[in-house]
Design a protein around this motif. Structure first.
Motif, short mmCIF file in Angstrom:
data_model
loop_
_atom_site.label_atom_id
_atom_site.label_comp_id
_atom_site.label_asym_id
_atom_site.label_seq_id
_atom_site.Cartn_x
_atom_site.Cartn_y
_atom_site.Cartn_z
N ARG A 406 -1.33 24.44 57.71
CA ARG A 406 -1.02 23.87 59.03
C ARG A 406 0.48 23.69 59.16
O ARG A 406 1.15 23.25 58.21
CB ARG A 406 -1.73 22.52 59.20
N VAL A 407 1.00 23.99 60.33
CA VAL A 407 2.45 23.95 60.54
C VAL A 407 2.76 23.28 61.86
O VAL A 407 2.09 23.54 62.88
CB VAL A 407 3.06 25.37 60.54
N LYS A 408 3.78 22.42 61.87
CA LYS A 408 4.34 21.83 63.09
C LYS A 408 5.81 22.23 63.20
O LYS A 408 6.50 22.38 62.19
CB LYS A 408 4.25 20.30 63.08
N PHE A 409 6.29 22.32 64.46
CA PHE A 409 7.70 22.61 64.68
C PHE A 409 8.10 22.03 66.02
O PHE A 409 7.50 22.33 67.05
CB PHE A 409 7.93 24.12 64.66
N PHE A 410 9.14 21.17 66.01
CA PHE A 410 9.64 20.51 67.21
C PHE A 410 11.16 20.54 67.20
O PHE A 410 11.79 20.60 66.14
CB PHE A 410 9.18 19.05 67.28
N ALA A 411 11.75 20.45 68.39
CA ALA A 411 13.20 20.36 68.53
C ALA A 411 13.55 19.39 69.64
O ALA A 411 12.84 19.28 70.64
CB ALA A 411 13.81 21.73 68.83
N GLY A 412 14.66 18.66 69.46
CA GLY A 412 15.13 17.74 70.48
C GLY A 412 16.41 17.07 70.05
O GLY A 412 16.69 16.94 68.85
N ARG A 449 -0.62 22.18 53.01
CA ARG A 449 -1.30 23.22 52.25
C ARG A 449 -2.75 23.43 52.68
O ARG A 449 -3.46 22.49 53.05
CB ARG A 449 -1.27 22.83 50.76
N ASP A 450 -3.18 24.67 52.61
CA ASP A 450 -4.60 25.02 52.70
C ASP A 450 -5.23 24.67 51.35
O ASP A 450 -4.86 25.22 50.32
CB ASP A 450 -4.74 26.52 52.97
N PRO A 451 -6.20 23.74 51.30
CA PRO A 451 -6.76 23.32 50.02
C PRO A 451 -7.49 24.44 49.28
O PRO A 451 -7.77 24.29 48.08
CB PRO A 451 -7.72 22.18 50.40
N SER A 452 -7.80 25.55 49.96
CA SER A 452 -8.47 26.67 49.30
C SER A 452 -7.49 27.73 48.82
O SER A 452 -7.92 28.76 48.29
CB SER A 452 -9.49 27.32 50.26
N SER A 453 -6.20 27.49 49.00
CA SER A 453 -5.21 28.49 48.65
C SER A 453 -4.18 27.90 47.70
O SER A 453 -4.37 26.80 47.16
CB SER A 453 -4.55 29.03 49.93
#
Length: 582
Positions: A406-412, A449-453
């Motif tokens: 999972r990924v988040k990305f923000f700018a401000g 992290r992906d818990p399966s990877s």
């Protein structure tokens, strides 16, 4: 409304946020918007005998009979959403003509269908080679299956299909409809090979209240023709062209089984991670075939002509022709059934061990360059058509190579990690630069992290911009695993030492992190420069599917591909727009 929030209102007809207010909580949903079943002429030729109902059941976790004979099933969690996207051209006809009960099964049509791929690639689609009633029936069955499996809040289906234009390189698009209201028949390459005519058709549907978008895929196979500086006819682009293109194609599928189209080592020689599941091409075919290059081309068009047709977000999907896709390297089962469905077929050179190839003369591919990829991910308020479609529209999306990280990305400028939406813009958004001396924007990047990877190795921000009209790009490591810090001189994390046992494919359990995050400022920021930024999150190395296959077969590794890879995710970009008047 502040400049940092302008982008959130771009698609106001789809989603609206008031300045300073936190939106409803958004979650990540993973899906696949590119799946072929027996209704696709090529998939049927390659052995697919299951339809849309089986595709949806597989996505929800059910087992599936593979064309090569084995039973396949996803090892990870079920998907959250799916679209069956069979080819509009000859839709359902090959399966129908192969049925002995069909009076046309012994006709010349049955033989003519063996040339499906050649006809598509040469633009020689002949309406005389299909039965209109079969096309209509297959389309109706596709719609009914999507409606039957739609369970709002639990599993989302989209009615869709593939537009298959390839006059000189692949220009294919997947068309995804927002709701249950769809046209009587899909617009296909038999209507026009020009994608601009597809956009015009979508505009006409929109005027009738039928909402849809098109998703380009496999630009890496377009021979440089996906991201041109002219129209399909070779005429100059204009602002109207850019507007209609971006309204109808807000996102691009940049990774799938046929490889990844982020960038290429010849385009990005200073990016050590550019050689990820790319196809070897000449430089003439690479230019105009990769998304990072296209984003920079869009800046050049903006700089020189005042418009930008290439401000798109990213997703991944599979393009499986087996009804069910292989997202995990350890459970890869190919793309095209009887050609590459078994390890021994994928490893043979040429593929002479597969007797089924006698049915497909001249075809010897094993798909060795193909990948166990990919997935589309969205940040949305709910697992519903309305919420997921709105996320696609506003480009709050990311692509993965098959992993569920999972990924988040923000700018401000005043970005607060505890109030991200209220103080900044998310992936897919625009941020207007403030004048010099007013500070620099902050970027929040986060990966889980992906818990399966494998565990996470590094978190990167990729930047592209124009310096006095000259394209530039740079990769910054912004967070490192194992307590390491980026080198301030080259902006790179030290190697964390993660390794893989190639004989067993076991990877280190004591290297890497579960979570990486950073609040980062660009040390080279210039408010007068137009720039884009996106996050790339990388896992520790793991075995590529070809290494798993070699171990199962007791064969030596082949030299064409590296034995390991680093699974990854890419967010849609955030665009920094020069302040008004610049």
């Amino acid at each position: 409304m502040t400049g940092a929030l302008v982008a959130l209102a771009v698609a106001a007809s789809f989603f609206t946020i008031q300045a300073g207010a936190e939106p409803p909580v958004r979650n990540v949903y993973f899906g696949d918007l590119h799946v072929h079943t027996k209704y696709s002429a090529d998939a049927y030729r390659f052995g697919a005998r299951t339809g849309p109902d089986a595709a949806y059941a597989y996505a929800k976790g059910a087992p599936l009979r593979h064309p090569a004979g084995q039973t396949i099933r996803m090892r990870g969690a079920p998907l959250d959403f799916l679209a069956v996207t069979d080819h509009a051209e000859y839709l359902g006809n090959v399966a129908a003509v192969d049925d002995p009960a069909n009076p046309m099964s012994d006709s010349e049509l049955a033989e003519a269908y063996s040339f499906f791929n050649r006809a598509i690639n040469a633009g020689e689609l002949d309406p005389g080679l299909w039965q209109e009633s079969i096309r209509r029936d297959a389309w109706q069955r596709t719609i009914e299956a999507a409606e039957r499996h739609y369970a709002p809040g639990r599993f989302t289906t989209f009615v869709g299909y593939e537009y298959t234009s390839a006059p000189d390189g692949m220009l294919h698009r997947n068309v995804i409809f927002k709701g249950a209201r769809v046209p009587e028949l899909p617009f296909g390459a038999y209507d026009s090979l020009n994608p601009e005519d597809l956009w015009a058709w979508l505009e006409r549907l929109r005027a009738q209240g039928i909402e849809a978008l098109a998703i380009p895929h496999n630009p890496n196979s377009s021979r440089g023709n996906f991201f041109l500086t002219t129209t399909f006819a070779g005429e100059p682009m204009d602002a109207a062209y850019a507007e209609i293109r971006m309204r109808n194609e807000p996102i691009v599928e940049m990774t799938q089984i046929k490889g990844t189209s982020e960038t290429h080592p010849l385009l990005s020689p200073n990016d050590e991670w550019a050689n990820f599941e790319v196809r070897d091409r000449s430089i003439d075919e690479i230019k105009g075939s990769y998304v990072r290059d296209a984003l920079l081309t869009g800046f050049e068009l903006q700089h020189n002509q005042g418009f930008n047709p290439y401000r798109f977000g990213f997703i991944g999907s599979s393009d499986t022709h087996n009804t069910g896709a292989a997202y995990e390297e350890s459970a890869y089962h190919g793309k095209i059934g009887i050609l590459d469905g078994l390890p021994k077929w994928r490893f043979a050179i040429p593929n002479e061990d597969n007797p089924e190839l006698n049915r497909l003369p001249g075809i010897t591919t094993t798909g060795f360059d193909w990948s166990a990829s990919g997935l589309a991910a969205v940040w949305a308020e709910a697992n519903t058509r309305e919420a997921i479609y709105a996320a696609l529209r506003r480009k709050e999306t990311f692509a993965t190579s098959g992993t569920r990280l999972r990924v988040k990305f923000f700018a401000g400028y005043d970005l607060d990690a505890s109030r991200l939406y209220a103080t900044g813009v998310p992936m897919g958004g625009d941020l207007e630069a403030r004048p010099s001396g007013s500070g620099t924007p902050r970027f929040f990047a986060w990966a889980l992290r992906d818990p399966s990877s494998a565990w996470l190795q590094r978190l990167q921000i990729v930047k592209g911009w124009l310096d006095d009209g000259v394209r530039q790009e740079r990769v910054y490591d912004v967070a490192c695993s194992d307590g390491l810090e980026p080198n301030p001189d080259n902006h790179r994390c030290p190697d964390n030492g993660a390794s893989v046992d190639l004989a067993t494919c076991d990877f280190d359990f004591d290297k890497g992190d579960v979570e990486l995050k950073a609040m980062w400022e660009d040390p080279d920021f210039d408010p007068d420069e137009r720039a884009f930024y996106y996050v790339r999150a990388l896992e520790n190395p793991t075995c590529r599917w070809s290494t798993w296959d070699a171990n199962r077969l007791g064969l030596p590794l082949r030299a064409e591909k590296e034995p390991t890879l680093q699974e990854r995710a890419w967010t849609s970009p955030i665009w920094i727009l020069p302040r008004a008047g610049m």
